[in-house]
Scaffold this motif. Structure first.
Motif, PDB file in Angstrom:
ATOM      1  N   LEU A 145       0.829  -1.198   0.000  1.00  0.00           N
ATOM      2  CA  LEU A 145       0.000   0.000   0.000  1.00  0.00           C
ATOM      3  C   LEU A 145       0.869   1.256   0.000  1.00  0.00           C
ATOM      4  N   ARG A 146       1.879   1.285   0.847  1.00  0.00           N
ATOM      5  CA  ARG A 146       2.782   2.439   0.902  1.00  0.00           C
ATOM      6  C   ARG A 146       3.514   2.608  -0.430  1.00  0.00           C
ATOM      7  N   ALA A 147       3.992   1.517  -1.019  1.00  0.00           N
ATOM      8  CA  ALA A 147       4.722   1.594  -2.288  1.00  0.00           C
ATOM      9  C   ALA A 147       3.811   2.081  -3.420  1.00  0.00           C
ATOM     10  N   ILE A 148       2.590   1.571  -3.469  1.00  0.00           N
ATOM     11  CA  ILE A 148       1.633   2.002  -4.501  1.00  0.00           C
ATOM     12  C   ILE A 148       1.302   3.472  -4.330  1.00  0.00           C
ATOM     13  N   ARG A 149       1.104   3.898  -3.095  1.00  0.00           N
ATOM     14  CA  ARG A 149       0.781   5.304  -2.821  1.00  0.00           C
ATOM     15  C   ARG A 149       1.924   6.208  -3.276  1.00  0.00           C
ATOM     16  N   THR A 150       3.162   5.818  -2.984  1.00  0.00           N
ATOM     17  CA  THR A 150       4.327   6.615  -3.381  1.00  0.00           C
ATOM     18  C   THR A 150       4.388   6.764  -4.892  1.00  0.00           C
ATOM     19  N   LYS A 151       4.205   5.656  -5.610  1.00  0.00           N
ATOM     20  CA  LYS A 151       4.246   5.697  -7.076  1.00  0.00           C
ATOM     21  C   LYS A 151       3.079   6.502  -7.643  1.00  0.00           C
ATOM     22  N   ALA A 152       1.891   6.320  -7.085  1.00  0.00           N
ATOM     23  CA  ALA A 152       0.710   7.038  -7.586  1.00  0.00           C
ATOM     24  C   ALA A 152       0.853   8.537  -7.374  1.00  0.00           C
ATOM     25  N   ALA A 153       1.353   8.940  -6.207  1.00  0.00           N
ATOM     26  CA  ALA A 153       1.511  10.363  -5.910  1.00  0.00           C
ATOM     27  C   ALA A 153       2.519  11.028  -6.846  1.00  0.00           C
ATOM     28  N   ALA A 154       3.480  10.240  -7.331  1.00  0.00           N
ATOM     29  CA  ALA A 154       4.496  10.776  -8.242  1.00  0.00           C
ATOM     30  C   ALA A 154       4.111  10.635  -9.712  1.00  0.00           C
ATOM     31  N   SER A 155       2.994   9.996  -9.988  1.00  0.00           N
ATOM     32  CA  SER A 155       2.585   9.710 -11.361  1.00  0.00           C
ATOM     33  C   SER A 155       1.766  10.869 -11.938  1.00  0.00           C
ATOM     34  N   PRO A 156       2.204  11.432 -13.047  1.00  0.00           N
ATOM     35  CA  PRO A 156       1.460  12.539 -13.664  1.00  0.00           C
ATOM     36  C   PRO A 156       0.032  12.124 -14.016  1.00  0.00           C
ATOM     37  N   GLY A 157      -0.900  13.012 -13.754  1.00  0.00           N
ATOM     38  CA  GLY A 157      -2.289  12.764 -14.114  1.00  0.00           C
ATOM     39  C   GLY A 157      -3.050  11.857 -13.179  1.00  0.00           C
ATOM     40  N   CYS A 158      -2.488  11.563 -12.001  1.00  0.00           N
ATOM     41  CA  CYS A 158      -3.182  10.723 -11.027  1.00  0.00           C
ATOM     42  C   CYS A 158      -3.622  11.548  -9.825  1.00  0.00           C
ATOM     43  N   HIS A 159      -4.807  11.239  -9.354  1.00  0.00           N
ATOM     44  CA  HIS A 159      -5.322  11.829  -8.117  1.00  0.00           C
ATOM     45  C   HIS A 159      -5.237  10.755  -7.037  1.00  0.00           C
ATOM     46  N   VAL A 160      -4.734  11.123  -5.866  1.00  0.00           N
ATOM     47  CA  VAL A 160      -4.625  10.185  -4.747  1.00  0.00           C
ATOM     48  C   VAL A 160      -5.395  10.749  -3.558  1.00  0.00           C
ATOM     49  N   ALA A 161      -6.299   9.959  -3.019  1.00  0.00           N
ATOM     50  CA  ALA A 161      -7.010  10.296  -1.779  1.00  0.00           C
ATOM     51  C   ALA A 161      -6.536   9.314  -0.720  1.00  0.00           C
ATOM     52  N   ASP A 162      -5.951   9.835   0.336  1.00  0.00           N
ATOM     53  CA  ASP A 162      -5.341   9.004   1.370  1.00  0.00           C
ATOM     54  C   ASP A 162      -6.225   8.861   2.597  1.00  0.00           C
ATOM     55  N   MET A 163      -6.120   7.709   3.233  1.00  0.00           N
ATOM     56  CA  MET A 163      -6.707   7.495   4.554  1.00  0.00           C
ATOM     57  C   MET A 163      -5.564   7.039   5.450  1.00  0.00           C
ATOM     58  N   PRO A 164      -4.821   8.012   6.032  1.00  0.00           N
ATOM     59  CA  PRO A 164      -3.729   7.636   6.926  1.00  0.00           C
ATOM     60  C   PRO A 164      -4.268   6.878   8.137  1.00  0.00           C
ATOM     61  N   ALA A 165      -3.481   5.945   8.637  1.00  0.00           N
ATOM     62  CA  ALA A 165      -3.904   5.132   9.779  1.00  0.00           C
ATOM     63  C   ALA A 165      -4.236   5.999  10.985  1.00  0.00           C
ATOM     64  N   VAL A 166      -3.515   7.084  11.162  1.00  0.00           N
ATOM     65  CA  VAL A 166      -3.741   7.959  12.308  1.00  0.00           C
ATOM     66  C   VAL A 166      -5.161   8.538  12.290  1.00  0.00           C
ATOM     67  N   ALA A 167      -5.784   8.619  11.134  1.00  0.00           N
ATOM     68  CA  ALA A 167      -7.141   9.169  11.035  1.00  0.00           C
ATOM     69  C   ALA A 167      -8.164   8.311  11.778  1.00  0.00           C
ATOM     70  N   GLN A 168      -7.896   7.017  11.908  1.00  0.00           N
ATOM     71  CA  GLN A 168      -8.814   6.145  12.638  1.00  0.00           C
ATOM     72  C   GLN A 168      -8.513   6.103  14.133  1.00  0.00           C
ATOM     73  N   GLN A 169      -7.487   6.818  14.548  1.00  0.00           N
ATOM     74  CA  GLN A 169      -7.098   6.814  15.953  1.00  0.00           C
ATOM     75  C   GLN A 169      -7.456   8.111  16.669  1.00  0.00           C
TER      76      GLN A 169
END
Length: 158
Positions: A90-114
């Protein structure tokens, strides 16, 4: 977050409610941490879906009306696959997606559930470096071929 703050989505002329979901230029996936219990996994998927639908134009289709005239909210005409990955994937995919042109990433950090107070969440986020962030889920919208490459052969969330 989208690439350099650029809006990502469909223009009105691209929205074809008569077409297969596979013909849409953009693909939407939500990748959920497979190590989460079911309730937390569902919460994470829903939170990333809401954030994505708010930020990416043209994802939702028209409202539906049944035979009795009852109205139903519009759903994603593009479809949305909900996939599973372990925390490292999940972390690796998020890193690649965030760096990929034309991609939108919506994150749910684990801390948000705490944390139950949103301003406390915002303050806590400022203390966690990106490379140390744990995620419950991420939503990604982008060019179909790029998304397919990012998520590879991830299984559907059970």
């Amino acid at each position: 977050m989208s690439e350099h703050g650029t809006a990502i989505g469909f223009t009105p002329d691209e929205i074809d409610l008569t077409a297969s979901t596979r013909s849409a230029r953009l693909k939407w996936v939500i990748v959920v941490n497979s190590e989460l219990p079911p309730g937390r996994a569902a919460n994470a998927a829903v939170c990333t879906a809401v954030a994505t639908a708010k930020s990416v134009t043209g994802l939702l289709g028209d409202e539906a009306v049944d035979a009795n005239g009852e109205h139903y909210s519009g759903l994603p005409w593009t479809g949305c696959s909900v996939l599973a990955a372990d925390a490292a994937q999940l972390r690796a995919i998020r890193t690649k997606a965030a760096a990929s042109p034309g991609c939108h990433v919506a994150d749910m950090p684990a801390v948000a559930q705490q944390i139950r107070v949103y301003t406390d969440f915002l303050a806590t986020m400022k203390e966690i470096p990106t490379e140390e962030m744990d995620f419950c889920a991420i939503g990604i919208v982008g060019p179909r071929n790029r998304i397919d490459k990012l998520v590879g052969k991830l299984p559907l969330m059970p």
